[in-house]
Scaffold this motif. Sequence first.
Motif, PDB file in Angstrom:
ATOM      1  N   LEU A 104      37.700  39.242  26.051  1.00 40.20           N
ATOM      2  CA  LEU A 104      37.091  38.918  27.245  1.00 40.20           C
ATOM      3  C   LEU A 104      37.253  37.445  27.860  1.00 40.20           C
ATOM      4  O   LEU A 104      37.219  36.635  26.944  1.00 40.20           O
ATOM      5  N   GLY A 105      37.402  37.110  28.946  1.00 41.27           N
ATOM      6  CA  GLY A 105      37.445  35.711  29.393  1.00 41.27           C
ATOM      7  C   GLY A 105      37.250  35.659  30.869  1.00 41.27           C
ATOM      8  O   GLY A 105      37.159  36.475  31.739  1.00 41.27           O
ATOM      9  N   THR A 106      36.813  34.454  31.284  1.00 39.54           N
ATOM     10  CA  THR A 106      36.461  34.329  32.878  1.00 39.54           C
ATOM     11  C   THR A 106      37.149  33.051  33.232  1.00 39.54           C
ATOM     12  O   THR A 106      37.344  32.027  32.323  1.00 39.54           O
ATOM     13  N   VAL A 107      37.547  33.050  34.598  1.00 36.91           N
ATOM     14  CA  VAL A 107      38.166  31.812  35.174  1.00 36.91           C
ATOM     15  C   VAL A 107      37.448  31.402  36.411  1.00 36.91           C
ATOM     16  O   VAL A 107      37.155  32.496  36.986  1.00 36.91           O
ATOM     17  N   THR A 108      36.937  30.377  36.766  1.00 38.40           N
ATOM     18  CA  THR A 108      36.253  30.076  37.806  1.00 38.40           C
ATOM     19  C   THR A 108      37.288  29.122  38.396  1.00 38.40           C
ATOM     20  O   THR A 108      37.630  28.245  37.955  1.00 38.40           O
ATOM     21  N   PHE A 109      37.693  29.473  39.663  1.00 39.12           N
ATOM     22  CA  PHE A 109      38.587  28.826  40.507  1.00 39.12           C
ATOM     23  C   PHE A 109      38.146  28.287  41.919  1.00 39.12           C
ATOM     24  O   PHE A 109      37.431  29.253  42.347  1.00 39.12           O
ATOM     25  N   ARG A 110      39.141  27.656  42.532  1.00 39.07           N
ATOM     26  CA  ARG A 110      39.088  27.280  43.861  1.00 39.07           C
ATOM     27  C   ARG A 110      40.607  27.522  44.255  1.00 39.07           C
ATOM     28  O   ARG A 110      41.408  26.772  43.944  1.00 39.07           O
ATOM     29  N   ALA A 111      40.651  28.416  45.128  1.00 44.93           N
ATOM     30  CA  ALA A 111      42.145  28.432  45.936  1.00 44.93           C
ATOM     31  C   ALA A 111      42.025  28.140  47.433  1.00 44.93           C
ATOM     32  O   ALA A 111      41.440  28.771  48.160  1.00 44.93           O
ATOM     33  N   ARG A 112      42.773  27.389  47.897  1.00 41.88           N
ATOM     34  CA  ARG A 112      43.034  26.828  49.395  1.00 41.88           C
ATOM     35  C   ARG A 112      44.294  27.663  49.852  1.00 41.88           C
ATOM     36  O   ARG A 112      45.067  27.887  49.645  1.00 41.88           O
ATOM     37  N   TYR A 113      43.681  27.898  51.305  1.00 44.31           N
ATOM     38  CA  TYR A 113      44.639  28.926  52.200  1.00 44.31           C
ATOM     39  C   TYR A 113      44.740  28.158  53.549  1.00 44.31           C
ATOM     40  O   TYR A 113      43.955  27.314  53.898  1.00 44.31           O
ATOM     41  N   ARG A 114      45.465  28.751  54.344  1.00 45.18           N
ATOM     42  CA  ARG A 114      45.734  28.413  55.775  1.00 45.18           C
ATOM     43  C   ARG A 114      45.742  29.848  56.334  1.00 45.18           C
ATOM     44  O   ARG A 114      46.394  30.841  55.875  1.00 45.18           O
ATOM     45  N   HIS A 115      45.083  30.298  56.932  1.00 45.51           N
ATOM     46  CA  HIS A 115      44.968  31.400  57.584  1.00 45.51           C
ATOM     47  C   HIS A 115      45.182  31.538  59.142  1.00 45.51           C
ATOM     48  O   HIS A 115      44.398  31.099  59.948  1.00 45.51           O
ATOM     49  N   HIS A 116      46.274  31.868  59.508  1.00 46.57           N
ATOM     50  CA  HIS A 116      46.503  31.805  61.111  1.00 46.57           C
ATOM     51  C   HIS A 116      46.502  30.231  61.376  1.00 46.57           C
ATOM     52  O   HIS A 116      45.721  30.046  62.575  1.00 46.57           O
ATOM     53  N   GLY A 117      46.598  29.270  60.627  1.00 42.39           N
ATOM     54  CA  GLY A 117      46.328  27.688  61.076  1.00 42.39           C
ATOM     55  C   GLY A 117      45.195  27.104  60.722  1.00 42.39           C
ATOM     56  O   GLY A 117      45.104  26.179  60.818  1.00 42.39           O
ATOM     57  N   LYS A 118      44.319  27.980  60.447  1.00 46.58           N
ATOM     58  CA  LYS A 118      42.985  27.721  59.752  1.00 46.58           C
ATOM     59  C   LYS A 118      42.696  27.267  58.417  1.00 46.58           C
ATOM     60  O   LYS A 118      43.143  28.321  57.658  1.00 46.58           O
ATOM     61  N   ARG A 119      42.245  26.340  57.943  1.00 45.28           N
ATOM     62  CA  ARG A 119      42.392  25.979  56.499  1.00 45.28           C
ATOM     63  C   ARG A 119      40.867  26.480  56.086  1.00 45.28           C
ATOM     64  O   ARG A 119      39.957  26.540  56.833  1.00 45.28           O
ATOM     65  N   GLY A 120      40.882  27.061  54.771  1.00 47.78           N
ATOM     66  CA  GLY A 120      39.844  27.599  54.038  1.00 47.78           C
ATOM     67  C   GLY A 120      39.837  27.482  52.418  1.00 47.78           C
ATOM     68  O   GLY A 120      41.118  26.992  52.121  1.00 47.78           O
ATOM     69  N   ALA A 121      38.929  27.800  51.838  1.00 51.34           N
ATOM     70  CA  ALA A 121      39.012  28.013  50.351  1.00 51.34           C
ATOM     71  C   ALA A 121      38.279  29.279  49.611  1.00 51.34           C
ATOM     72  O   ALA A 121      37.347  29.464  50.571  1.00 51.34           O
ATOM     73  N   LEU A 122      38.862  29.848  48.818  1.00 50.37           N
ATOM     74  CA  LEU A 122      38.341  30.937  47.958  1.00 50.37           C
ATOM     75  C   LEU A 122      37.741  30.317  46.852  1.00 50.37           C
ATOM     76  O   LEU A 122      38.549  29.814  46.069  1.00 50.37           O
ATOM     77  N   HIS A 123      36.328  30.444  46.459  1.00 50.29           N
ATOM     78  CA  HIS A 123      35.926  29.793  45.369  1.00 50.29           C
ATOM     79  C   HIS A 123      35.177  31.359  44.509  1.00 50.29           C
ATOM     80  O   HIS A 123      34.548  31.905  45.123  1.00 50.29           O
ATOM     81  N   GLU A 124      35.952  31.562  43.417  1.00 48.13           N
ATOM     82  CA  GLU A 124      35.786  32.710  42.786  1.00 48.13           C
ATOM     83  C   GLU A 124      35.621  32.428  41.114  1.00 48.13           C
ATOM     84  O   GLU A 124      36.057  31.479  40.785  1.00 48.13           O
ATOM     85  N   HIS A 125      34.433  33.458  40.708  1.00 49.08           N
ATOM     86  CA  HIS A 125      34.197  33.476  39.176  1.00 49.08           C
ATOM     87  C   HIS A 125      35.042  35.064  38.599  1.00 49.08           C
ATOM     88  O   HIS A 125      34.488  35.951  39.111  1.00 49.08           O
ATOM     89  N   SER A 126      36.192  34.931  38.243  1.00 52.38           N
ATOM     90  CA  SER A 126      36.772  36.073  37.847  1.00 52.38           C
ATOM     91  C   SER A 126      36.741  36.611  36.388  1.00 52.38           C
ATOM     92  O   SER A 126      36.648  35.565  35.494  1.00 52.38           O
ATOM     93  N   THR A 127      36.552  37.695  36.157  1.00 51.60           N
ATOM     94  CA  THR A 127      36.545  38.275  34.696  1.00 51.60           C
ATOM     95  C   THR A 127      37.832  38.989  34.539  1.00 51.60           C
ATOM     96  O   THR A 127      38.230  39.672  35.090  1.00 51.60           O
ATOM     97  N   PHE A 128      38.253  38.761  32.969  1.00 52.74           N
ATOM     98  CA  PHE A 128      39.336  39.352  32.463  1.00 52.74           C
ATOM     99  C   PHE A 128      39.121  40.079  31.319  1.00 52.74           C
ATOM    100  O   PHE A 128      38.014  39.672  30.568  1.00 52.74           O
ATOM    101  N   GLU A 129      39.794  41.012  30.862  1.00 53.94           N
ATOM    102  CA  GLU A 129      39.805  41.724  29.727  1.00 53.94           C
ATOM    103  C   GLU A 129      41.152  41.969  29.261  1.00 53.94           C
ATOM    104  O   GLU A 129      42.193  42.224  30.059  1.00 53.94           O
ATOM    105  N   ARG A 130      41.265  41.827  27.866  1.00 52.79           N
ATOM    106  CA  ARG A 130      42.710  42.206  27.173  1.00 52.79           C
ATOM    107  C   ARG A 130      42.546  43.661  26.546  1.00 52.79           C
ATOM    108  O   ARG A 130      41.662  43.959  25.813  1.00 52.79           O
ATOM    109  N   GLN A 131      43.599  44.397  27.038  1.00 55.95           N
ATOM    110  CA  GLN A 131      43.540  45.857  26.614  1.00 55.95           C
ATOM    111  C   GLN A 131      45.040  46.029  26.343  1.00 55.95           C
ATOM    112  O   GLN A 131      46.146  45.518  26.754  1.00 55.95           O
ATOM    113  N   HIS A 132      45.078  46.531  24.761  1.00 57.58           N
ATOM    114  CA  HIS A 132      46.189  46.910  24.179  1.00 57.58           C
ATOM    115  C   HIS A 132      47.230  45.367  24.269  1.00 57.58           C
ATOM    116  O   HIS A 132      48.301  45.429  24.238  1.00 57.58           O
ATOM    117  N   GLY A 133      46.347  44.435  23.928  1.00 57.45           N
ATOM    118  CA  GLY A 133      47.022  43.101  23.952  1.00 57.45           C
ATOM    119  C   GLY A 133      47.541  42.485  25.022  1.00 57.45           C
ATOM    120  O   GLY A 133      48.021  41.394  25.048  1.00 57.45           O
TER     121      GLY A 133
END
Length: 144
Positions: A104-133
């Motif tokens: 198992l692992g987690t990654v917390t990140f901030r991804a910046r974007y422009r959506h139809h010219g407006k700036r924003g950011a997505l701040h997320e704590h994501s969970t990952f799992e290793r399946q069959h390697g």
Amino acid sequence: MSKRSSRPKRGPEPALTAASPCPCGLPAAYGECCGRFHSGEEYAPTAELLMRSRYSAFVAQDEAYLLRTWHPATRPQQLELDPGMKWTGLEILATTGGSSFHSLGTVTFRARYRHHGKRGALHEHSTFERQHGVWVYVEGTFVE
């Protein structure tokens, strides 16, 4: 009479090539970095590299890779990526686990974007799992 903007119009985004800088932010060309995962040539060896490659897949509008790297229990039937969403930068804030020694692992990140010219950011704590390697994305929680 219509007013003209002094800002030049932007053309379409340049295509991502093997020689392009990788969108994930690591100092490597796309083909040597996330592109090798997108092509299926290799699997991301850590949860963080999977996170980075998934971000790059959003940049590249690679729906197939996003679905392929999503845990079967939480994967949607299909994705429809918004062509008006332009991802502009990724910042990894924290990781736990997620190495070849973990399932198992987690990654917390901030991804910046422009959506139809407006700036924003997505701040997320994501969970990952290793399946069959192989690391897969399980779910994410938005961070306020």
